[in-house]
Motif scaffolding. Structure first.
Motif, PDB file in Angstrom:
ATOM      1  N   SER A 126       0.706  -1.215   0.038  1.00 31.35           N
ATOM      2  CA  SER A 126       0.129  -0.110   0.041  1.00 31.35           C
ATOM      3  C   SER A 126       0.867   1.245   0.098  1.00 31.35           C
ATOM      4  N   SER A 127       2.127   1.205   0.401  1.00 34.31           N
ATOM      5  CA  SER A 127       3.073   2.288   0.242  1.00 34.31           C
ATOM      6  C   SER A 127       3.324   3.056  -1.261  1.00 34.31           C
ATOM      7  N   GLY A 128       3.182   2.130  -2.267  1.00 38.49           N
ATOM      8  CA  GLY A 128       3.475   2.582  -3.173  1.00 38.49           C
ATOM      9  C   GLY A 128       4.828   2.470  -3.932  1.00 38.49           C
ATOM     10  N   LYS A 129       5.538   2.202  -3.002  1.00 39.27           N
ATOM     11  CA  LYS A 129       7.003   2.061  -3.365  1.00 39.27           C
ATOM     12  C   LYS A 129       7.568   1.049  -4.010  1.00 39.27           C
ATOM     13  N   SER A 130       8.677   1.133  -4.694  1.00 39.12           N
ATOM     14  CA  SER A 130       9.306   0.161  -5.595  1.00 39.12           C
ATOM     15  C   SER A 130       9.865  -1.027  -4.634  1.00 39.12           C
ATOM     16  N   ILE A 131       9.760  -2.248  -4.999  1.00 40.22           N
ATOM     17  CA  ILE A 131      10.132  -3.410  -3.966  1.00 40.22           C
ATOM     18  C   ILE A 131      10.821  -4.513  -4.667  1.00 40.22           C
ATOM     19  N   ILE A 151      -3.645  -8.642  -5.666  1.00 34.60           N
ATOM     20  CA  ILE A 151      -3.881  -8.024  -4.617  1.00 34.60           C
ATOM     21  C   ILE A 151      -3.975  -6.555  -5.198  1.00 34.60           C
ATOM     22  N   LEU A 152      -2.986  -6.258  -5.887  1.00 32.84           N
ATOM     23  CA  LEU A 152      -2.868  -4.717  -6.552  1.00 32.84           C
ATOM     24  C   LEU A 152      -4.040  -4.762  -7.696  1.00 32.84           C
ATOM     25  N   SER A 153      -4.191  -5.607  -8.466  1.00 36.68           N
ATOM     26  CA  SER A 153      -4.852  -5.504  -9.717  1.00 36.68           C
ATOM     27  C   SER A 153      -6.660  -5.618  -9.267  1.00 36.68           C
ATOM     28  N   VAL A 154      -6.707  -6.542  -8.535  1.00 35.63           N
ATOM     29  CA  VAL A 154      -8.261  -6.784  -7.936  1.00 35.63           C
ATOM     30  C   VAL A 154      -8.750  -6.010  -6.860  1.00 35.63           C
ATOM     31  N   GLU A 155      -7.881  -6.095  -5.805  1.00 40.75           N
ATOM     32  CA  GLU A 155      -8.525  -5.323  -4.465  1.00 40.75           C
ATOM     33  C   GLU A 155      -8.217  -3.983  -4.513  1.00 40.75           C
ATOM     34  N   GLN A 156      -6.930  -3.519  -5.071  1.00 43.17           N
ATOM     35  CA  GLN A 156      -6.580  -2.206  -5.077  1.00 43.17           C
ATOM     36  C   GLN A 156      -6.896  -1.331  -6.416  1.00 43.17           C
ATOM     37  N   GLN A 157      -7.523  -2.323  -7.368  1.00 36.90           N
ATOM     38  CA  GLN A 157      -7.858  -1.737  -8.691  1.00 36.90           C
ATOM     39  C   GLN A 157      -6.926  -0.829  -9.388  1.00 36.90           C
ATOM     40  N   LYS A 182      -6.624  -9.269 -12.431  1.00 32.75           N
ATOM     41  CA  LYS A 182      -6.842  -8.554 -13.427  1.00 32.75           C
ATOM     42  C   LYS A 182      -5.536  -7.982 -14.236  1.00 32.75           C
ATOM     43  N   ALA A 183      -4.481  -8.361 -13.502  1.00 29.69           N
ATOM     44  CA  ALA A 183      -3.102  -7.955 -14.075  1.00 29.69           C
ATOM     45  C   ALA A 183      -2.942  -8.236 -15.764  1.00 29.69           C
ATOM     46  N   ARG A 184      -2.508  -7.444 -16.391  1.00 30.74           N
ATOM     47  CA  ARG A 184      -2.105  -7.911 -17.928  1.00 30.74           C
ATOM     48  C   ARG A 184      -0.904  -8.541 -17.907  1.00 30.74           C
ATOM     49  N   ARG A 185      -0.692  -9.597 -18.705  1.00 35.35           N
ATOM     50  CA  ARG A 185       0.475 -10.360 -18.851  1.00 35.35           C
ATOM     51  C   ARG A 185       0.945 -10.190 -20.058  1.00 35.35           C
ATOM     52  N   PHE A 186       2.281  -9.764 -20.101  1.00 34.87           N
ATOM     53  CA  PHE A 186       2.911  -9.407 -21.474  1.00 34.87           C
ATOM     54  C   PHE A 186       4.174 -10.437 -21.270  1.00 34.87           C
ATOM     55  N   GLN A 187       4.042 -11.395 -22.398  1.00 34.77           N
ATOM     56  CA  GLN A 187       4.918 -12.610 -22.533  1.00 34.77           C
ATOM     57  C   GLN A 187       6.290 -12.024 -23.235  1.00 34.77           C
ATOM     58  N   VAL A 188       7.193 -12.500 -23.073  1.00 35.50           N
ATOM     59  CA  VAL A 188       8.608 -12.099 -23.558  1.00 35.50           C
ATOM     60  C   VAL A 188       8.934 -13.137 -24.541  1.00 35.50           C
ATOM     61  N   PRO A 189       9.093 -12.693 -25.805  1.00 39.24           N
ATOM     62  CA  PRO A 189       9.323 -13.429 -26.962  1.00 39.24           C
ATOM     63  C   PRO A 189      10.675 -14.425 -26.701  1.00 39.24           C
ATOM     64  N   VAL A 209       1.587   0.028 -12.005  1.00 38.58           N
ATOM     65  CA  VAL A 209       2.654  -1.008 -11.547  1.00 38.58           C
ATOM     66  C   VAL A 209       2.819  -1.750 -12.568  1.00 38.58           C
ATOM     67  N   ILE A 210       4.389  -2.204 -12.428  1.00 39.03           N
ATOM     68  CA  ILE A 210       4.758  -3.343 -13.466  1.00 39.03           C
ATOM     69  C   ILE A 210       5.732  -4.257 -12.543  1.00 39.03           C
ATOM     70  N   ILE A 211       5.416  -5.478 -12.679  1.00 41.92           N
ATOM     71  CA  ILE A 211       5.891  -6.603 -12.017  1.00 41.92           C
ATOM     72  C   ILE A 211       6.839  -7.303 -13.154  1.00 41.92           C
ATOM     73  N   VAL A 212       7.994  -7.809 -12.485  1.00 39.03           N
ATOM     74  CA  VAL A 212       9.002  -8.484 -13.322  1.00 39.03           C
ATOM     75  C   VAL A 212       9.505  -9.628 -12.514  1.00 39.03           C
ATOM     76  N   ASP A 213       9.470 -10.792 -13.228  1.00 32.94           N
ATOM     77  CA  ASP A 213      10.033 -11.943 -12.432  1.00 32.94           C
ATOM     78  C   ASP A 213      11.618 -12.027 -12.873  1.00 32.94           C
ATOM     79  N   GLU A 214      12.575 -12.025 -12.169  1.00 35.88           N
ATOM     80  CA  GLU A 214      14.126 -12.476 -12.511  1.00 35.88           C
ATOM     81  C   GLU A 214      14.603 -11.447 -13.240  1.00 35.88           C
ATOM     82  N   ILE A 215      14.990 -10.118 -12.697  1.00 37.04           N
ATOM     83  CA  ILE A 215      15.996  -9.207 -13.266  1.00 37.04           C
ATOM     84  C   ILE A 215      17.257  -9.954 -13.055  1.00 37.04           C
ATOM     85  N   SER A 216      17.986  -9.834 -14.189  1.00 42.97           N
ATOM     86  CA  SER A 216      19.337 -10.748 -14.366  1.00 42.97           C
ATOM     87  C   SER A 216      20.298 -10.210 -15.163  1.00 42.97           C
ATOM     88  N   THR A 217      20.206  -9.006 -16.079  1.00 40.39           N
ATOM     89  CA  THR A 217      21.173  -8.552 -16.774  1.00 40.39           C
ATOM     90  C   THR A 217      21.404  -7.117 -16.631  1.00 40.39           C
TER      91      THR A 217
END
Length: 366
Positions: A126-131, A151-157, A182-189, A209-217
């Motif tokens: 709920s803080s809105g800060k990047s995590i 939570i962010l897409s459904v409960e916090q709209q 309700k989050a929109r999923r963007f697949q990576v080619p 909000v943008i959610i990213v799994d595994e930043i590595s480069t």
């Protein structure tokens, strides 16, 4: 609601077990026994085995060439990266090939999603800060990211975009798995284009909000920095056991402010009460908050990444708040504590960072 989730989880697990030969299915863990199972391995000429957090169990069933063909036929063609999923589930299957490209084995990674709110970090969201979420494989990073998306897409709209590098967060099929809400999923080619997908989502689709799994480069780290600087809440994961692992990882260090190894003059070192060689942060971290996942029900919470990084570079220690779910409620079992450098008059730069980053001017002195 919990019973409906349980039925869905059971159904998804059974879809995975159904791809194995009938005799092997009888030996594999039932749904009730599968809670701690992370993956199942089936290699030609070896026993089927399954792994939990600390142990591997071999079953009395040797995989034959006929079994490999049986499983492959039920899975269908693999993608160019050697992976495939089961539609409607979060399971991920990777194949093993011989020199000629023939399939000789499979690794089945069991995908799960948590069915309750992320009580450990509701206040943080709920803080809105990047995590930044840090954990080694198998500790639940992806499960937590799915929870957060829901939570962010459904409960916090909020307008949430999930950048899904390997279809691990949203599953193989279209549309994405319902655990993302309700989050929109963007697949990576392709994995190497994740940074481009992150920036495309930012510049063309107006997320909050943008959610990213595994930043590595390095490129992904730079894209993450751009996202955070545009006022978008960024929630991302990275591999590591500790936050310091990310600081010491050159491609990722920039998301925590970067590291400069600086050689001071004798006079400057004396004024600062340091050694001549010190580690300094380059700029403000991309992430304001960091979490280390210790277990599915326990995290370490860094409420000030800037302070934590500066302490680490100077030889001090940031002891984060430790949170654990006990009886369905979040409890703080260890409060935040800061330890400053013990020997500021002789050395206030952490020498362990000198091994990970080039010391400026070192070659010229040789």
């Amino acid at each position: 609601m919990a019973s409906n989730f349980d039925k869905q989880l059971r159904s998804e697990y059974e879809l995975l077990i159904d791809v194995f030969p009938p005799k092997a299915q009888q030996l594999l863990p039932s749904y009730e026994q599968s809670e701690n199972v992370l993956e199942i391995v089936a290699d030609l000429g070896s026993d089927i085995s399954y792994r939990n957090f600390n142990h591997t169990t071999d079953l009395d069933y040797v995989i034959t060439a006929e079994d490999i063909d049986y499983i492959a036929e039920r899975l269908g063609p693999f993608r160019h990266d050697g992976r495939i999923g089961i539609p409607g589930t979060l399971h991920r299957i990777s194949r093993v090939s011989d020199r000629e490209g023939k399939t000789i084995g499979f690794t089945f990674r069991i995908g799960r999603y948590l069915t309750e709110k992320p009580t450990l970090i509701e206040d943080v969201l709920s803080s809105g800060k990047s995590i930044l979420i840090v954990a080694p494989p198998g500790k639940g990073k992806s499960s937590m990211l799915r929870q957060i998306a829901y939570i962010l897409s459904v409960e916090q709209q909020k307008r949430v975009i999930v950048v899904d590098k390997s279809s691990e967060l949203g599953g193989e099929a279209n549309p994405a798995h319902y655990s993302l809400g309700k989050a929109r999923r963007f697949q990576v080619p392709e994995g190497r284009t994740q940074a481009d997908t992150m920036l495309f989502a930012l510049e063309s689709h107006f997320p909050q909000v943008i959610i990213v799994d595994e930043i590595s480069t390095h490129q992904e780290a730079q894209a993450a920095r751009t996202i955070a600087q545009r006022g978008v809440q960024l929630i991302a994961s990275a591999h590591g056991r500790k936050l310091e692992d990310v600081i010491k990882n050159p491609p990722l260090a920039d998301v925590l402010g970067g590291v400069n190894i600086v050689t001071l003059s004798d006079e400057n070192a004396k004024q600062r009460h340091t050694s001549k060689t010190i580690a300094e942060r380059k700029f403000e971290p991309t992430f304001e908050i960091a979490l280390e996942i210790h277990a599915f029900d326990e995290i370490a919470y860094f409420d000030d990444v800037t302070e934590a990084v500066d302490l680490a570079l100077s030889g001090g220690v940031f002891h984060p708040e430790i949170r654990r779910v006990i009886g369905g409620e979040t409890k703080v079992i260890s409060p935040k504590k800061i330890s400053t450098p013990k020997l500021p008059s002789t050395m206030n730069s952490n020498p362990t960072f000198h091994d990970a980053f080039e010391i400026k001017g070192k070659r010229s002195r040789r």
